[in-house]
Write an enzyme that holds these catalytic residues in place. Sequence first.
Site, PDB file in Angstrom:
ATOM      1  N   HIS A  66      -7.097  35.416 -11.968  1.00 45.57           N
ATOM      2  CA  HIS A  66      -6.442  34.161 -12.242  1.00 45.57           C
ATOM      3  C   HIS A  66      -7.179  32.919 -11.388  1.00 45.57           C
ATOM      4  O   HIS A  66      -7.853  31.941 -12.073  1.00 45.57           O
ATOM      5  CB  HIS A  66      -4.983  34.172 -11.785  1.00 45.57           C
ATOM      6  CG  HIS A  66      -4.353  32.595 -12.025  1.00 45.57           C
ATOM      7  ND1 HIS A  66      -3.602  32.424 -13.102  1.00 45.57           N
ATOM      8  CD2 HIS A  66      -4.344  31.478 -11.632  1.00 45.57           C
ATOM      9  CE1 HIS A  66      -3.290  31.131 -13.192  1.00 45.57           C
ATOM     10  NE2 HIS A  66      -3.588  30.533 -12.373  1.00 45.57           N
ATOM     11  N   GLU A  67      -7.442  33.163  -9.990  1.00 46.37           N
ATOM     12  CA  GLU A  67      -8.270  32.294  -9.340  1.00 46.37           C
ATOM     13  C   GLU A  67      -9.775  32.321  -9.729  1.00 46.37           C
ATOM     14  O   GLU A  67     -10.266  31.609  -9.559  1.00 46.37           O
ATOM     15  CB  GLU A  67      -7.988  32.777  -7.912  1.00 46.37           C
ATOM     16  CG  GLU A  67      -6.659  32.621  -7.491  1.00 46.37           C
ATOM     17  CD  GLU A  67      -5.914  31.141  -7.803  1.00 46.37           C
ATOM     18  OE1 GLU A  67      -6.548  30.253  -7.823  1.00 46.37           O
ATOM     19  OE2 GLU A  67      -4.707  31.260  -7.822  1.00 46.37           O
ATOM     20  N   GLY A  78       0.804  -1.121   0.076  1.00 48.17           N
ATOM     21  CA  GLY A  78       0.017   0.106   0.082  1.00 48.17           C
ATOM     22  C   GLY A  78       0.978   1.093   0.089  1.00 48.17           C
ATOM     23  O   GLY A  78       2.005   1.113   0.216  1.00 48.17           O
TER      24      GLY A  78
END
Length: 641
Positions: free
Chosen positions: A441-442, A219
């Site tokens: 941009h965001e 894992g």
Amino acid sequence: MNNRPDSSHNNNPLSSKNAQRFWLILGVAILVLFLFMFGTPNNVPNASRISLDDFAQYVRQGNVDAITVRGGQDVIIQLRSGSTVTYYKERETDLFEALKTFGVTNQQLAGVRFIEQQGDNTSNLLFQLAIAVVPTLLIIWLLWRMMRSVRTGQDQAMSFGRSRARVVRDMERPQVTFADVAGAEEAKEELKEIVEFLKEPEKFIRLGARIPKGVLMVGPPGTGKTLMARAVAGEAGVPFFSISGSEFVEMFVGVGASRVRDLFDRAKAEAPAIVFVDEIDAVGRHRGAGLGGGHDEREQTLNQILVEMDGFETGTNVIVMAATNRPDILDPALLRPGRFDRKVVMDNPDIKGRLEILKVHAKGKPLASDVDLEALAKITAGFSGADLENLINEAAILTARRNKKAIGMSELQESMERVIMGPERKTRVISDKEKKTIAYHEAGHAILHHVLENANPVHKITIIPRGRAGGYVMSLPEDDIFLRSREEFEDQIVAAMGGRAAEEIVFNRVTTGASSDLQQATQLARAMVTQYGMSDALGPRTFGGGGGAVFLGREIGEQRDYSEQAAEQIDNEVRRIVQTAYNRARDLLTTYRDKLDMLATMLLEHETLDRATFEAIMSGQIPVNTSPALFDARTEVSGGA
């Protein structure tokens, strides 16, 4: 998973080197004190000594009341004035004859009282004894130290091939059981038979059943493989031998194989027992891959492990458990039935497992009434058990820093963002021009995540720098995703291009702020073409990554199993996917230009917007150029990566 660190520490206040240094300093101090106390062979102060000439002058002048000779050497002269002076003479010298040579007559000596006493020679004898004994003791001590060093070197040479496994027995065993491990129910079921065999081996042997000799736990990091092995030992109540794969291999040939033999001998002597080898890929990689061929030290160690695991007697109740993050590089002989019979997959937990893990780590910690662990489990998709433990711990630290008495939901959300991206950088000075660019941009990313059908919903938007990011949009899926479609990849690439597209639409220029977005989009597009066969031009096949040259493991580079013409087609297809996504992003943001301006204005005013405020803007509940007084932009409902 629930990690409980071992509390075993070395409580010895003095290490061997510090103890040796301490006794050496103590011995020197005692010797110096001894010489200081007994270094002078008499108890007469040196400051009052006079010469024979002065002594004779005192006698000639009649200033001497009494003369006391002590021990034949010390002459104490008591003057008529009441003061006392001393004179030291040789033991063989006649005092009166010596005075007469300096002009002292018998008549002058007749008026002086003369006393002779026996001297105390104890200090002188002790001084002489010290001079004779101390050097002898020092030489004996040095010889003893040399012999001890030689003996220690011999012991180390003899024990160099012994196993360094840490063993915990009976009451000292780790108090970890299956109840302390959450989010891995399938792994527990696989391992319960191992526990039952260790407790009641006769039940299986009577039926002719052969219990698995080895269990390989596979894992990603932080999923609780080591913790699960400790839980098996805690449930079975047997000795637990723990060692890392790297501890077998040393620079000396044959040491690793010797340690393997010693480890298995110790385990069989205390059977039933569990041998746990962590990071077994350090020693169990493919053979025939190193420069040393069959004489490679690592390969010799692996060969010995194979022999020991295959050489168990039928009634030997020793279970070998191992953990690795890279099962693909292990030697096939190590994985065959009869050695590691079972492979237990320890994957990142699903939403139910994450909830159970959060409950385990929240146990004993004061939680505020607004804490919703189920909501937190939903927005932490992809988190491992170690990540969730770190999240709770960071929230507790943040709560203490804020001088609160209970951990609130805001601290849990803040700690999640700290775990993913790092702390906020509120002190970073950003100009108004850059701040406006970051806001658009965001906003571009957020709008595309909202309007695209297969994109993840937005949970938070901020232009406050955190870690290496100047701002970020937090978007996470509502449910755990195991299969991804072509449409989902395409929409994800479009959303990644939203920041660059918004900058070009609004400012007619681009900045370096989209560098990570371009990298992410390019990687996704290349994976679609080369790994997932999602390109109509190249068809359903993979390119590269197949069984490359082996060197101490798997491949040292990607194998080119395609022609130069195919490589050119791959580049063209990747370029087409990314360019198409960019064009879609520009078209969508042009359509939603009013929402883009509104969202950027809100970000410049509040810096952070939560999911409720963002969705209210996109649905038109907050009209353009209106400040949302009823929404608190500092209240984050959820967060994510």
